[in-house]
Design a protein around this motif. Structure first.
Motif, short mmCIF file in Angstrom:
data_model
loop_
_atom_site.label_atom_id
_atom_site.label_comp_id
_atom_site.label_asym_id
_atom_site.label_seq_id
_atom_site.Cartn_x
_atom_site.Cartn_y
_atom_site.Cartn_z
N GLN A 33 3.08 85.33 63.83
CA GLN A 33 3.23 83.96 64.29
C GLN A 33 3.59 83.94 65.77
N GLN A 34 3.13 82.91 66.47
CA GLN A 34 3.42 82.79 67.88
C GLN A 34 4.89 82.46 68.08
N GLU A 35 5.51 83.16 69.01
CA GLU A 35 6.93 82.99 69.27
C GLU A 35 7.21 81.62 69.90
N LYS A 36 8.21 80.95 69.39
CA LYS A 36 8.64 79.69 69.99
C LYS A 36 9.54 80.00 71.17
N ARG A 37 9.32 79.29 72.29
CA ARG A 37 10.12 79.54 73.48
C ARG A 37 10.73 78.22 73.97
N TYR A 38 11.76 78.36 74.79
CA TYR A 38 12.56 77.22 75.22
C TYR A 38 12.71 77.24 76.74
N GLN A 39 13.28 76.15 77.26
CA GLN A 39 13.55 76.06 78.70
C GLN A 39 12.28 76.32 79.52
N LYS A 40 11.26 75.51 79.22
CA LYS A 40 9.96 75.63 79.88
C LYS A 40 9.38 77.03 79.70
N LYS A 41 9.59 77.57 78.50
CA LYS A 41 9.07 78.88 78.06
C LYS A 41 9.71 80.07 78.76
N VAL A 42 10.83 79.83 79.45
CA VAL A 42 11.54 80.93 80.10
C VAL A 42 12.28 81.77 79.07
N SER A 43 12.80 81.13 78.02
CA SER A 43 13.71 81.81 77.08
C SER A 43 13.17 81.85 75.66
N PRO A 44 13.35 82.98 74.98
CA PRO A 44 13.00 83.04 73.56
C PRO A 44 14.08 82.41 72.68
N TRP A 45 15.18 81.97 73.30
CA TRP A 45 16.30 81.40 72.56
C TRP A 45 16.65 80.01 73.13
N PRO A 46 17.08 79.08 72.29
CA PRO A 46 17.66 77.85 72.81
C PRO A 46 18.95 78.19 73.55
N ILE A 47 19.26 77.45 74.60
CA ILE A 47 20.48 77.69 75.37
C ILE A 47 21.48 76.59 75.05
N CYS A 48 22.68 77.02 74.69
CA CYS A 48 23.73 76.12 74.24
C CYS A 48 24.89 76.13 75.23
N LEU A 49 25.59 75.02 75.32
CA LEU A 49 26.80 74.93 76.15
C LEU A 49 28.02 74.85 75.25
N ASP A 50 28.87 75.87 75.29
CA ASP A 50 30.19 75.82 74.65
C ASP A 50 31.03 74.83 75.47
N THR A 51 31.59 73.84 74.80
CA THR A 51 32.25 72.76 75.54
C THR A 51 33.48 73.22 76.31
#
Length: 316
Positions: A33-51
């Protein structure tokens, strides 16, 4: 239990096991399966902000800051949810607001005092544990961090594993939330190997733990063991850098710095993490009081930009 999910040398050592001569590290199965990417395809992972990264802001402001900065997700703390609810806020409505702003909640921090050393203490702790699970579930969190800060330095691993399993069953059956175990240098479970040993002994298909680059460093557990993991054993990956000074023994959480501003081998860490098959969130976690004095929108934006730059350089 699917043993491929929990292959780890450090866990085997923690459980006093012996590796067979033909042992090899587990690797994810290729699905085609094609890998899902995030951050305009820069990252293979979603980026989260710890508050905690922008601690002085209110919870609602933190959510707006994260969304405006361009994060994919936000990771709040239980105390913030409790304060919000005590002030008349509705957590389900807050969860909808988070979603409407284009964010999701991979994890909440956390289930404090959740694995004390006696049955009487554990039974007494479940009221607070359930309430924290309820709050996290109300905003749509997938995981909640299981924090054994009161377990005692000479904890019984079998007891810890059994209680973690019980917490998992409560979370899943009552709140549809998946508790994951954390390790912190300043607490009884100090290293990733110790955490892995406990989740393996829990013998539950949903048992998971949460690595933290900073605590892997200051606990002197190192980073090589990432190669031995299967990514499905990781709920979320906490991310920050560490400065060259003070010495490791003197480092506190307040010394965390932006990714790329310190000495940790973050690029190699991410390459090894990618090879495990991990596909969930990278969460920027900074407790630096110097950042709290600055423009918090700028801090969030800088943290995201620096995280993405490390990801680009890692070539993942």
């Amino acid at each position: 239990m699917d043993r491929r999910r929990f292959v780890s040398l450090t866990a085997a050592v923690g459980a006093a096991g012996v590796l067979p001569l033909n042992w090899t590290a587990a690797r994810p199965v290729t699905t085609g399966q094609q890998e899902k990417r995030y951050q305009k395809k820069v990252s293979p992972w979603p980026i989260c902000l710890d508050t905690a990264t922008i601690r002085p802001a209110s919870l609602k402001d933190k959510i707006k800051i994260a969304a405006k900065a361009g994060y994919d997700a936000i990771e709040p703390w239980d105390g913030e949810l409790q304060k919000f609810e005590a002030g008349g806020g509705n957590l389900k409505d807050l969860g909808k607001e988070i979603k409407d702003l284009g964010l999701f909640v991979p994890s909440v921090i956390g289930l404090w005092n959740s694995i004390p050393p006696t049955k009487e203490q554990f039974d007494s702790s479940l009221k607070d544990t359930r309430n924290r699970m309820r709050m996290a579930a109300a905003i749509g969190a997938e995981h909640i961090q299981t924090i054994a800060n009161n377990a005692g330095e000479n904890y019984n691993q079998k007891w810890m594993a059994a209680r973690y399993r019980e917490i998992l069953e409560i979370g899943i059956s009552e709140y549809k939330i998946h508790p994951a175990l954390v390790f912190v240098k300043y607490q009884p479970i100090k290293t990733m190997g110790q955490a892995m040993a406990i989740i393996m002994d829990a013998n539950h298909p949903s048992a998971m733990m949460i690595p933290d680059t900073y605590h892997m460093h200051i606990s002197e557990g190192g980073f090589e063991s990432i190669k031995l993991l299967n990514g499905s054993a990781i709920a979320i990956f906490q991310f920050s850098d560490a400065p060259a000074s003070p010495a490791i023994a003197d480092l506190g959480d307040s010394h965390r710095v932006y990714p790329g501003d310190g000495i940790l081998p973050l690029q190699q860490i991410l390459r090894d993490l990618k090879a495990t098959g991990f596909r969930k969130c990278i969460s920027l976690e900074l407790y630096n009081p110097e950042y709290w004095k600055q423009d918090l929108q700028k801090v969030a934006e800088t943290g995201l930009a620096k995280t993405l730059e490390v990801i680009r350089k890692a070539g993942v």
